[in-house]
Motif scaffolding. Structure first.
Motif, PDB file in Angstrom:
ATOM      1  N   LEU A   6       0.421  -8.080   5.398  1.00 18.28           N
ATOM      2  CA  LEU A   6      -1.012  -7.857   5.558  1.00 18.28           C
ATOM      3  C   LEU A   6      -1.734  -9.193   5.556  1.00 18.28           C
ATOM      4  O   LEU A   6      -1.421 -10.066   4.752  1.00 18.28           O
ATOM      5  N   THR A   7      -2.694  -9.328   6.456  1.00 14.27           N
ATOM      6  CA  THR A   7      -3.556 -10.510   6.420  1.00 14.27           C
ATOM      7  C   THR A   7      -4.991 -10.046   6.193  1.00 14.27           C
ATOM      8  O   THR A   7      -5.441  -9.066   6.785  1.00 14.27           O
ATOM      9  N   PHE A  20     -11.588  -9.379   8.101  1.00 14.88           N
ATOM     10  CA  PHE A  20     -10.619  -9.251   9.179  1.00 14.88           C
ATOM     11  C   PHE A  20      -9.318  -8.754   8.561  1.00 14.88           C
ATOM     12  O   PHE A  20      -8.747  -9.419   7.695  1.00 14.88           O
ATOM     13  N   VAL A  21      -8.882  -7.573   8.995  1.00 13.48           N
ATOM     14  CA  VAL A  21      -7.683  -6.938   8.454  1.00 13.48           C
ATOM     15  C   VAL A  21      -6.614  -6.943   9.541  1.00 13.48           C
ATOM     16  O   VAL A  21      -6.833  -6.421  10.635  1.00 13.48           O
ATOM     17  N   SER A  31      -3.291  -1.904  -3.334  1.00 12.56           N
ATOM     18  CA  SER A  31      -3.972  -2.545  -4.461  1.00 12.56           C
ATOM     19  C   SER A  31      -4.581  -3.883  -4.045  1.00 12.56           C
ATOM     20  O   SER A  31      -5.661  -4.247  -4.500  1.00 12.56           O
ATOM     21  N   ARG A  32      -3.907  -4.590  -3.168  1.00 11.75           N
ATOM     22  CA  ARG A  32      -4.432  -5.873  -2.680  1.00 11.75           C
ATOM     23  C   ARG A  32      -5.720  -5.666  -1.886  1.00 11.75           C
ATOM     24  O   ARG A  32      -6.692  -6.413  -2.050  1.00 11.75           O
ATOM     25  N   ILE A  33      -5.743  -4.640  -1.047  1.00 11.13           N
ATOM     26  CA  ILE A  33      -6.939  -4.368  -0.249  1.00 11.13           C
ATOM     27  C   ILE A  33      -8.075  -3.892  -1.142  1.00 11.13           C
ATOM     28  O   ILE A  33      -9.220  -4.340  -0.991  1.00 11.13           O
ATOM     29  N   LEU A  52     -10.816  -4.712  12.716  1.00  8.70           N
ATOM     30  CA  LEU A  52      -9.435  -4.222  12.748  1.00  8.70           C
ATOM     31  C   LEU A  52      -8.656  -4.688  13.968  1.00  8.70           C
ATOM     32  O   LEU A  52      -7.588  -4.151  14.263  1.00  8.70           O
ATOM     33  N   GLN A  53      -9.152  -5.680  14.657  1.00 11.81           N
ATOM     34  CA  GLN A  53      -8.529  -6.139  15.895  1.00 11.81           C
ATOM     35  C   GLN A  53      -7.033  -6.405  15.753  1.00 11.81           C
ATOM     36  O   GLN A  53      -6.250  -6.079  16.640  1.00 11.81           O
ATOM     37  N   ASP A  54      -6.603  -6.964  14.635  1.00 12.92           N
ATOM     38  CA  ASP A  54      -5.192  -7.327  14.454  1.00 12.92           C
ATOM     39  C   ASP A  54      -4.416  -6.331  13.597  1.00 12.92           C
ATOM     40  O   ASP A  54      -3.311  -6.632  13.141  1.00 12.92           O
ATOM     41  N   LEU A  55      -4.993  -5.147  13.387  1.00 10.63           N
ATOM     42  CA  LEU A  55      -4.307  -4.119  12.602  1.00 10.63           C
ATOM     43  C   LEU A  55      -3.232  -3.455  13.460  1.00 10.63           C
ATOM     44  O   LEU A  55      -3.496  -2.990  14.560  1.00 10.63           O
TER      45      LEU A  55
END
Length: 108
Positions: A6-7, A20-21, A31-33, A52-55
């Motif tokens: 995840l970024t 940016f997700v 939990s991180r999100i 969410l472009q890179d999801l």
């Protein structure tokens, strides 16, 4: 947990915070999100936008987190929307019925 799965990147513009997700939004990274979004949910004087472009993938846990953000922002009368939703994610939002609750720059 694979940290590269995840970024998350946050950018502030005028009265808006954009998160940016990218990568995979699922149980493993929930939990991180949540930790990243919790303080932003409380910033009611700023528009909160998820890009969410890179999801690549989202599961039911990720959708649940999105719904909780929608509810939390709504209860605070604070603006929230999503932008640049990939078509395969947009289809999932339509199938699960959450599309009407997400403001977006692209048709859902």
């Amino acid at each position: 947990m694979d940290e590269n799965k995840l970024t998350l990147r946050t950018e502030n513009r005028d009265d808006q915070t954009i998160v940016f997700v990218g990568g995979e939004f699922d149980l493993e990274v929930a939990s991180r999100i949540r930790s990243a979004l919790e303080p932003l949910i409380e910033m009611t004087d700023r528009r909160l936008t998820l890009n969410l472009q890179d999801l690549k993938y989202i599961d039911s846990t990720g959708i649940g987190i999105l719904i909780s953000v929608v509810k939390a922002r709504h209860s605070r009368n604070a603006p929230f929307d999503v932008e640049q939703i990939p078509s395969h994610i947009r289809k999932l939002f339509e199938m699960t019925g959450i599309s009407p609750f997400l403001k977006s720059d692209s048709p859902l």
